[in-house]
Design a protein around this motif. Structure first.
Motif, PDB file in Angstrom:
ATOM      1  N   LEU A 151       0.856  -1.165   0.000  1.00 20.69           N
ATOM      2  CA  LEU A 151       0.000   0.000   0.000  1.00 20.69           C
ATOM      3  C   LEU A 151       0.901   1.226   0.000  1.00 20.69           C
ATOM      4  CD1 LEU A 151      -3.074   0.470   0.315  1.00 20.69           C
ATOM      5  CD2 LEU A 151      -2.713   0.533   2.775  1.00 20.69           C
ATOM      6  N   GLN A 152       0.671   2.177  -0.859  1.00 25.18           N
ATOM      7  CA  GLN A 152       1.498   3.380  -0.904  1.00 25.18           C
ATOM      8  C   GLN A 152       0.876   4.423   0.018  1.00 25.18           C
ATOM      9  OE1 GLN A 152       4.586   3.509  -2.614  1.00 25.18           O
ATOM     10  NE2 GLN A 152       4.039   1.343  -2.512  1.00 25.18           N
ATOM     11  N   THR A 153       1.419   4.509   1.215  1.00 24.89           N
ATOM     12  CA  THR A 153       0.904   5.407   2.240  1.00 24.89           C
ATOM     13  C   THR A 153       2.027   5.789   3.185  1.00 24.89           C
ATOM     14  OG1 THR A 153      -0.696   5.652   4.052  1.00 24.89           O
ATOM     15  CG2 THR A 153       0.152   3.435   3.652  1.00 24.89           C
ATOM     16  N   GLU A 154       1.889   6.948   3.797  1.00 24.52           N
ATOM     17  CA  GLU A 154       2.831   7.354   4.841  1.00 24.52           C
ATOM     18  C   GLU A 154       2.572   6.580   6.127  1.00 24.52           C
ATOM     19  OE1 GLU A 154       3.649  11.666   5.384  1.00 24.52           O
ATOM     20  OE2 GLU A 154       2.153  11.863   3.791  1.00 24.52           O
ATOM     21  N   LEU A 211       0.212   0.256   6.283  1.00 27.19           N
ATOM     22  CA  LEU A 211       1.003  -0.447   5.271  1.00 27.19           C
ATOM     23  C   LEU A 211       1.329  -1.864   5.742  1.00 27.19           C
ATOM     24  CD1 LEU A 211       4.041   0.993   3.363  1.00 27.19           C
ATOM     25  CD2 LEU A 211       4.183  -1.216   4.445  1.00 27.19           C
ATOM     26  N   ILE A 212       1.846  -1.989   6.961  1.00 22.21           N
ATOM     27  CA  ILE A 212       2.236  -3.303   7.494  1.00 22.21           C
ATOM     28  C   ILE A 212       1.018  -4.195   7.706  1.00 22.21           C
ATOM     29  CG2 ILE A 212       3.075  -4.428   9.624  1.00 22.21           C
ATOM     30  CD1 ILE A 212       5.296  -3.758   7.766  1.00 22.21           C
ATOM     31  N   GLY A 265      11.737   2.452   7.316  1.00 22.60           N
ATOM     32  CA  GLY A 265      11.644   3.732   6.640  1.00 22.60           C
ATOM     33  C   GLY A 265      12.363   4.832   7.389  1.00 22.60           C
ATOM     34  N   LEU A 266      12.500   5.939   6.723  1.00 18.32           N
ATOM     35  CA  LEU A 266      13.123   7.131   7.304  1.00 18.32           C
ATOM     36  C   LEU A 266      12.054   8.172   7.599  1.00 18.32           C
ATOM     37  CD1 LEU A 266      16.209   7.494   4.952  1.00 18.32           C
ATOM     38  CD2 LEU A 266      16.238   6.845   7.364  1.00 18.32           C
ATOM     39  N   LEU A 315       6.633   5.782   2.625  1.00 15.68           N
ATOM     40  CA  LEU A 315       6.942   5.986   1.208  1.00 15.68           C
ATOM     41  C   LEU A 315       8.444   6.070   0.950  1.00 15.68           C
ATOM     42  CD1 LEU A 315       4.150   8.618   0.487  1.00 15.68           C
ATOM     43  CD2 LEU A 315       4.153   6.205  -0.163  1.00 15.68           C
ATOM     44  N   THR A 316       9.261   5.651   1.896  1.00 16.14           N
ATOM     45  CA  THR A 316      10.714   5.774   1.766  1.00 16.14           C
ATOM     46  C   THR A 316      11.233   5.110   0.499  1.00 16.14           C
ATOM     47  OG1 THR A 316      10.989   5.954   4.158  1.00 16.14           O
ATOM     48  CG2 THR A 316      12.932   5.305   2.888  1.00 16.14           C
ATOM     49  N   GLN A 317      10.764   3.917   0.189  1.00 16.33           N
ATOM     50  CA  GLN A 317      11.260   3.206  -0.996  1.00 16.33           C
ATOM     51  C   GLN A 317      10.978   3.999  -2.270  1.00 16.33           C
ATOM     52  OE1 GLN A 317      13.028   0.124  -0.932  1.00 16.33           O
ATOM     53  NE2 GLN A 317      13.543   0.928  -2.939  1.00 16.33           N
ATOM     54  N   LEU A 318       9.769   4.485  -2.401  1.00 18.93           N
ATOM     55  CA  LEU A 318       9.398   5.269  -3.574  1.00 18.93           C
ATOM     56  C   LEU A 318      10.253   6.536  -3.672  1.00 18.93           C
ATOM     57  CD1 LEU A 318       7.315   5.628  -5.908  1.00 18.93           C
ATOM     58  CD2 LEU A 318       5.900   6.867  -4.272  1.00 18.93           C
TER      59      LEU A 318
END
Length: 182
Positions: A37-40, A45-46, A67-68, A80-83
């Motif tokens: 899921l693309q979300t902050e 997401l998890i 994530g950061l 969204l760190t990966q994106l």
């Protein structure tokens, strides 16, 4: 006890295997990509990723997301760190974020575990900052731009010593304690 770990990232599978090597937990890695899921919102997401993973294997399973959270960007990019990383890569990520007036960040890992009846969550966090230049091996994404507080090296420069400071290790220790007490 055997528990399935779903991740498409070979380096994460190796790191988790290494960190759990001295426990009673034997991970059974499933190197499968689950659409995230693309979300902050990392909890959302998890949770979504965990349910997809459990449906896939039908046995106790865990997933993770690291994530950061950059202070001057109101904790963006989080989930969204990966994106964000894929768009900027090491050099640009460092120059943009490391060049901010306040480049402080927190690296967090959230592990989700499903035993078939209930979901459980375990978090680890390491405060630090984004460096102005990448340093060390850049093959494990942002390890080359994140420097933990109190150190003068990035995670990538630390090599195996990274595990002493790792947010993933912290989250896994909480997970292991939970499993051993259950």
């Amino acid at each position: 006890m055997k528990i399935r770990f779903i991740s498409s990232n070979t380096r994460k599978i190796e790191e988790v295997s290494h960190l759990l090597a001295r426990t009673r937990i034997e991970i059974v890695p499933y190197q499968i990509k689950i659409d995230e899921l693309q979300t902050e919102d990392v909890c959302q997401l998890i949770s979504d990723k965990l349910l997809k993973a459990f449906r896939l294997v039908g046995k106790p399973v865990f997933v993770e997301h690291t994530g950061l959270y950059i202070k001057s960007l109101n904790d963006f990019p989080a989930g969204l760190t990966q994106l964000f990383w894929d768009k900027l890569l090491a050099e640009r990520f460092s120059s943009v974020i490391g060049g901010l007036e306040d480049p402080s960040a927190v690296a967090k890992t959230l592990i989700g575990y499903c035993d078939g009846r209930k979901k459980y969550f375990f978090e680890g966090a390491v405060p630090g900052r984004i460096t102005e230049q990448p340093a060390g091996d850049s093959s494990f994404e942002w390890d080359c731009v994140f420097m933990p507080d109190g150190l003068d090296q990035t995670f990538a420069q630390l090599g195996p010593r990274k595990h002493e400071y790792s947010m993933r290790r912290q989250a896994l220790e909480k997970f292991v304690s939970f499993i051993e007490e259950s």
